[in-house]
Each structure stands twice: as structure tokens, then as C-alpha cells.
Design an enzyme around this catalytic site. Structure first.
Site, short mmCIF file in Angstrom:
data_model
loop_
_atom_site.label_atom_id
_atom_site.label_comp_id
_atom_site.label_asym_id
_atom_site.label_seq_id
_atom_site.Cartn_x
_atom_site.Cartn_y
_atom_site.Cartn_z
N GLY A 2 1.04 -1.20 -0.06
CA GLY A 2 0.05 -0.06 0.02
C GLY A 2 0.96 1.11 -0.03
NE ARG B 228 8.36 6.06 0.21
CZ ARG B 228 9.74 6.08 -0.03
NH1 ARG B 228 10.63 7.04 0.43
NH2 ARG B 228 10.21 5.14 -0.94
N GLY C 219 7.20 6.80 6.61
CA GLY C 219 6.48 7.88 5.93
C GLY C 219 7.02 8.96 5.17
NE ARG D 12 4.41 8.68 -6.57
CZ ARG D 12 4.61 7.87 -6.55
NH1 ARG D 12 5.80 7.42 -6.93
NH2 ARG D 12 3.93 6.69 -5.76
CG ASP E 139 5.10 -3.58 -4.78
OD1 ASP E 139 5.57 -4.67 -5.27
OD2 ASP E 139 5.57 -2.75 -4.21
P1 AMP Z 1 8.78 0.52 -2.98
O1 AMP Z 1 10.37 -0.21 -2.74
O2 AMP Z 1 9.31 2.15 -2.91
O3 AMP Z 1 8.25 0.21 -3.99
O4 AMP Z 1 8.13 0.49 -1.60
C1 AMP Z 1 7.57 -0.69 -1.17
C2 AMP Z 1 6.57 -0.55 -0.09
O5 AMP Z 1 7.14 -0.15 0.87
C3 AMP Z 1 5.31 0.41 -0.58
O6 AMP Z 1 4.16 -0.12 0.15
C4 AMP Z 1 5.82 1.85 0.02
O7 AMP Z 1 4.69 2.64 0.46
C5 AMP Z 1 6.49 1.32 1.30
N1 AMP Z 1 7.47 2.26 1.74
C6 AMP Z 1 8.80 2.35 1.15
N2 AMP Z 1 9.42 3.46 1.86
C7 AMP Z 1 8.68 3.62 2.92
C8 AMP Z 1 8.85 4.85 3.92
N3 AMP Z 1 9.82 5.45 3.93
N4 AMP Z 1 7.82 5.07 4.52
C9 AMP Z 1 6.58 4.25 4.57
N5 AMP Z 1 6.22 3.15 3.37
C10 AMP Z 1 7.27 3.04 2.72
MG MG Z 2 6.54 0.76 -4.77
#
Ligand code: AMP
Ligand code: MG
Length: 633
Positions: A132, A135, A169, A220, A328
Site C-alpha cells: 500500500g 508514504r 512515511g 506526482r 506493486d
Molecule cells: P517501494 O520499494 O518504494 O516500491 O516500496 C515498497 C513498499 O514500501 C510500498 O508499500 C511503500 O509505500 C513502502 N515504503 C517504502 N518506503 C517507505 C517509507 N519510508 N515509509 C513508509 N512506507 C514506505
Molecule cells: Mg513501490
């Protein structure tokens, strides 16, 4: 909208037409059934947990103190339909930091409200459960009054949501700057992508990663932020009603109606006499019970498949790697999205991955088409029941109760057939698009049988063997005058322009030049064939100039490579520079120019920094090639 002849200049943020279709048509987190319920809850009480039976949670961005607007994309303003001077206002600065909401009536506690999406995903091939928007917080959908294109606007780095899991977040300046620039750069290269309007520095936000880093927010936007992982989560939970509801929402609301989806493939009259599935064969010629019952959900599936095939073909043709192609991070709309450790190819190396943590090279360059298909098969499985049931998809018992035991075997077989049929379509759409792009990059007008092996594959082998820079190769090839490579001597001389500054490749100068010259000879013959008069031995000056112009329009002079981004991040973050970011964006938004400083672009004479430009489009410093990033962002 424009009533006079004056071109549309855009509207203010307040005037921009806004909607909240996503939250109006899809179910919210039952813990906060209304925006008011969320709004009345203290922000720090909206904490990470599992959210079931929902596609989103209403949650507002965290307030930010003294946000500093670092950069705005003029192209994004234009595409959203926001007028240019709006970006200079205090309202804009507060809006893109998450401090100003539109649509929400604070006193009546009603109106449109921000939300975070709920999705799951397969990460590195493993089911990862609920993910989900941890952030990212969406604000509203905005419709450009001139083009009628609708985008969902979202802030990344806007604070904790129920989907933040163990994280904070927040987003750091380093990764936010990378996402901001690459989103707009890919769009300028005509590669389908999510977009970025602004980059904001949060001076009071200190974010702990490997070290303490400044926080930032990117605004974005995209036609849709839905991911294949959105379906994965519903499937993992057996939530068949929601799968149907979401698929219907996507067809009707995101793609603009079922009638916009690819047409139903014809049913063969005698299905059992048709030949077995073959690579590249139109699905209408494929046998079996499958396409006899191609229903509207299969057409939706095919739309998602086709879009992603087109996008991954662009990545391959331009040497772009996302680096983390989890489900995702794979878009239902077929957009490049979620930029972490992405990179453009430097020296051509099909095994290269920009992701430092990708030890098995799952997401390397050459695997991207296969991985996107792997992700799309997961989507096919999530939609399996809906596509496999065929013509009975609207039967009341199927809708309310699901399938009967005795239907199961047939249904599974049909769904499997339909998924592999879509796989053939994926391959052929991918190949067609890849050929179209490579043909243009090589300055050809028509694709000829044999081009694939004799021109495309050979040039890639040559680049790989000689460790030549992939994108420089095409740009430098563009400017070669055909007359200069008419004879063997000329070809060998010109071959040297592809070498790195530090000298000839490992096979030696002479052998290297020979390899390139051999290919140039074949290439010259094909260009002549496509651009010259019949049976002529050379191109006229005009014909060749036109060919050069056409090639430069598709072969960028500037792409935001890792080393350039690193330099700009350092200068902005550590040295307090600001204008350098605007100069970088200007090049990223106009990647096909020969130079920028002093050039008139869009009717305006541009003042840049010539030395810096030349460095950024020049040879990649030897120890900054094929950089890798970690996922921490
Ligand atoms: P990503 O690797 O950026 O695609 O993120 C994978 C998942 O981790 C997604 O659900 C993001 O929303 C969550 N996520 C990544 N970094 C953060 C963060 N700093 N705070 C909260 N959620 C994060
Ligand atoms: Mg992602």
C-alpha cells in the site's frame, strides 16, 4: 474551453476541475468509513495495520513547516492545465507540500478528502502481503480543461499511513530528486511514465537512512496509480467481489469505457480444426475453448497486457531499467513507475542491474520483458475466474456464489488458455514496438526482414564486445554524414567517434575500428535503400540532412544518468546550489537538442552553462559507469 484563438494558458489551482472518483466508487477502510471519521482522528493515531475489504484509507498529508519549493516542471504545469505563474504563488508552495487541501470543507467536515491506496505485491518473486501507499497520499483527480485528460495527483513523502508498515512515511531529498527528474525525462523521451510536478525540500525534516538525510516531497501524477499488486492482494484474500468491482472500475473509469478496450477476437468456426498456438500468430487462429468465450474481462486483461508490452519495449530500446519490477511497481495503466534504483544503460551490458541488492539479477536489463510478463501472469491469475467463466460472467449465481465444483476444470483450462493467448499478444506487441523504436533509432524508414539479425543484434553485440556507451552510440551515429562513410577508409576513421575518451577498447584500436566499420557498411546500405532515390549510390545533401534531423529527434543527446544525478544531488543538498536543478530539468525536458545554452527553445532564448552541458552529455567518467543504488529511499 478556449473560446478565443488565443492558445490555452492554463487555470489557477483553485479553478482546476477536480474530482474524487476513486474514493466515490471504491470501498474505504472500514476503520474510517467517512472522511470526517478520519479527519477527527489525530494524525498520529492513524498508524500501520492490516486493512481488509478496502482499496484505500482516507488520510491527510502531515503538516510541513517552511517547505522550500526547489523545482517545478513547466511541462507538467502545461499538461495538467495549470497556468505558469501559478507556480510562483504562496498557495502553490503550500499545496505541493501538503499544507493546503482543495475540496474539503473544514467547518462542515465534508467534501473530497485525500487517501492512501491499499495494495499488495510480489517482491523479488515472493508474495509480500499487504503493502500500500506507505508514504504517498493522493489529493484529487484533476482534469485538464483543454485536453480533458484526467490525472490523479499524489504527494510522495507526505507522512505515515496505515500502509507504512515498519517505515517512517518520509522520502529523502536524494531519491525524490531522482524521481522528479526521471519522471519528466522519460516523458520527454515519449516513454509512458507517471509524471512529477514539483520537488519540495522540507528543511526541518531529518530522515534516518544509512545516514541522516533531508526530507522532501514530490507531487506526482498519473492517469492511474493502480498497480498489478492491487489485484494480487485481493486475490490473496479471496476477495472475488472486490476483484470484479475493481476491474469494472478500471474499465469504465480509468480506460473510459469497455468499448475503448481491444476488440473481441473472432471465434474460429471450427475451433478443433485450428492449428495449435504459435508464436506471433493472431489469437483468432488459436484453437481451443479459450477464445470461443472471450468476455469483456479478457479484453480488459489484454489492454493491460498490451500497454505494458509497449512500455517495456521502450525501456529496452532506450536502455532504461526500473531496478525493482515487483508487481506493486507495475502499473495497470502501463506506465513506468515508482523510481528507486533506476538507471539508464551506460556501456551496453545486457546483464546489468542498477539495483545493488538484486544479487540474482532478476531485474537486470535483459530480463525486463520476461519479468513484466511474469507479473502480468499474476494479474491473469487474479482475473482467472472472471475471464475463465466466459459468456456466463453475468449469471446471477456466478456473481453471487462463484463457480460450481463441476465447472472448475473447464474454467481453469479456459483461463490458462486465455492467459497464454495474451502471452502471445504480449510478445507480438512487444516485438512490433521494439522493432519500430529500434528502426527509428537507427534511422530506417521501413522494417525489413533481416534487419533484426543483421542490424539490431549485430550492433548490440558490437557495443557489448567493445564496451561502447549505448545511448551515445545512437546519438553519434545520427550525426555521421553518409558521404563520410562511403568508403572503407572513411568508415574506419569515423569508427573512432564511438570509443571512450580513455582510449580504444580492449581488443585494440584497429580491431575495434574494423568491427564498427563492418557494421557501418551494412547500415549505410540500408539507410541508402530507405532514404535515397531508387538505385542511387549516395544521398543528396538534403536527403541526408533530413535523415540526420529525424535520427536526432529520437536519439537523445541528454539523459539523466546516475552520475549526473549524483552530482546535482550533492550540489543541491551539500552546497546549497539551486539553479543547477533548473538547468538539469531544462535538458531533461528537451533531450534532443544539440546544445542548450544560447539556443532558442519553445520561442525563448535560453541561458545555460555551456561547460556543464558538455560535461553532462559527454563521456561518462570511467568509475561512474554502471552505478548501482540500494533500495533505501
Ligand atoms: P517501494 O520499494 O518504494 O516500491 O516500496 C515498497 C513498499 O514500501 C510500498 O508499500 C511503500 O509505500 C513502502 N515504503 C517504502 N518506503 C517507505 C517509507 N519510508 N515509509 C513508509 N512506507 C514506505
Ligand atoms: Mg513501490
Amino acid at each position: 474551453m478556449a473560446t478565443s484563438d488565443k492558445p490555452f494558458q492554463g487555470v489557477s489551482l483553485a479553478e482546476l476541475p477536480k474530482s474524487w472518483n476513486f474514493t466515490a466508487k471504491l470501498p474505504p477502510d472500514p476503520a474510517f468509513p467517512t472522511p470526517a471519521a478520519s479527519h477527527k482522528t489525530a494524525r498520529d493515531e492513524i498508524t500501520p495495520r492490516l486493512v481488509r475489504g478496502a482499496l484505500f484509507t482516507w488520510v491527510r498529508p502531515a503538516p510541513q513547516q517552511d517547505p522550500e519549493l526547489l523545482a517545478v516542471s513547466p511541462a507538467a504545469l502545461r499538461d495538467l492545465g495549470i497556468r505558469e505563474d501559478e507556480a510562483k504563488t504562496e498557495e502553490f508552495r503550500q499545496f505541493v507540500a501538503g499544507n493546503k487541501l482543495y475540496g474539503w470543507d473544514e467547518t462542515k467536515l465534508e467534501g473530497g478528502y485525500p487517501w492512501a491506496q491499499c495494495y499488495g505485491g510480489f517482491q523479488f518473486g515472493q508474495w509480500a502481503g499487504q503493502l500500500g501507499d506507505g508514504r504517498a497520499i493522493s489529493l484529487f483527480e484533476a482534469t485538464n480543461p483543454a485536453t480533458n485528460v484526467r490525472y490523479e495527483l499524489q504527494l510522495k513523502g507526505a507522512g505515515l499511513t496505515p500502509y507504512s508498515r515498519f517505515a517512517d512515511g518520509k522520502a529523502v531529498l536524494r531519491s525524490s530528486l531522482r524521481e522528479f527528474v526521471v519522471s519528466e525525462a522519460l516523458n520527454a523521451l515519449r516513454i509512458p511514465t507517471t509524471r512529477a510536478l514539483s520537488l519540495t525540500l522540507l528543511p526541518h525534516s531529518k530522515v534516518l537512512r544509512e545516514t541522516v538525510e533531508p526530507g522532501a516531497i514530490v507531487l506526482r501524477f498519473a492517469q492511474s496509480w493502480l498497480r498489478l499488486g492491487t489485484f494480487d492482494l485481493l486475490r490473496a484474500r479471496g476477495d472475488r467481489d472486490l476483484i470484479r468491482q475493481l476491474a469494472t472500475y478500471i474499465a469504465e473509469d480509468v480506460f473510459g469505457g469497455w468499448e475503448k478496450l481491444p476488440g473481441r477476437l473472432e471465434t474460429p468456426e471450427e475451433p478443433n480444426k485450428s492449428p495449435p498456438p504459435k508464436r506471433g500468430v493472431p489469437a483468432s487462429e488459436v484453437e481451443g475453448p479459450s477464445n470461443a468465450a472471450e468476455n469483456r474481462f479478457q479484453r480488459l486483461y489484454r489492454e493491460v497486457v498490451r500497454r505494458n508490452a509497449v512500455t517495456v519495449a521502450h525501456w529496452q530500446a532506450y536502455g532504461f531499467m526500473n531496478g525493482v519490477l515487483n508487481t506493486d511497481n507495475t502499473s495497470v495503466y502501463g506506465l513506468s513507475m515508482d523510481y528507486g534504483p533506476f538507471a539508464f544503460m551506460d556501456n551496453f551490458d545486457p546483464s546489468y542491474t542498477p539495483n545493488h541488492d538484486d544479487h540474482l539479477l532478476r531485474y537486470n536489463y535483459k530480463n525486463q520483458p520476461t519479468i513484466i510478463w511474469w507479473n502480468l501472469v499474476r494479474l491473469g491469475e487474479a482475473l482467472g475466474e472472471l475471464i475463465g467463466i466466459g459468456a456466463q460472467v453475468d449469471d446471477e449465481t456466478f456473481i453471487t456464489k462463484g463457480i460450481e465444483k463441476e465447472q472448475e476444470k473447464d474454467l481453469v483450462e479456459r483461463a490458462e488458455n486465455l492467459i497464454s493467448q495474451a502471452g502471445e499478444e504480449f510478445k507480438s506487441v512487444f516485438l512490433n514496438e521494439y522493432k519500430r523504436l529500434m528502426k527509428a533509432r537507427l534511422g530506417l524508414r521501413k522494417f525489413k526482414e533481416g534487419d533484426f539479425e543483421e542490424l539490431f543484434s549485430e550492433v548490440l553485440d558490437t557495443m557489448e564486445g567493445l564496451e561502447l556507451d549505448f545511448n551515445h552510440f545512437f546519438r553519434r551515429l545520427s550525426s555521421i554524414r553518409l558521404a563520410d562513410i562511403a568508403d572503407a577508409k572513411g568508415r574506419k576513421e569515423k569508427a573512432a567517434i564511438f570509443f571512450h575518451k580513455e582510449g580504444p577498447p580492449i581488443v585494440g584500436e584497429d580491431a575495434g575500428k574494423d568491427m564498427i566499420a563492418t557494421w557501418l557498411e551494412k547500415w549505410r546500405a540500408r539507410v541508402l535503400e530507405d532514404w535515397g532515390q531508387e538505385s542511387s549510390e549516395a544521398l543528396s545533401e538534403d536527403e541526408d540532412a533530413e535523415r540526420i534531423r529525424a535520427m536526432k529527434q529520437v536519439n537523445p543527446n541528454f539523459i539523466p544518468r546516475g552520475w549526473v544525478l549524483d552530482e546535482v544531488i550533492r550540489r543541491v543538498e551539500k552546497e546549497g546550489e539551486r539553479q543547477v536543478l533548473d538547468r538539469l530539468m531544462h535538458m531533461a525536458l528537451h533531450p534532443f537538442e544539440d546544445s542548450w545554452d544560447g539556443a532558442t527553445i519553445d520561442g525563448v532564448e535560453y541561458k545555460g552553462d555551456r561547460e556543464e552541458e558538455q560535461r553532462w552529455v559527454g563521456d561518462v567518467p570511467k568509475f561512474e559507469r554502471a552505478l548501482q543504488c540500494s533500495c533505501s529511499s
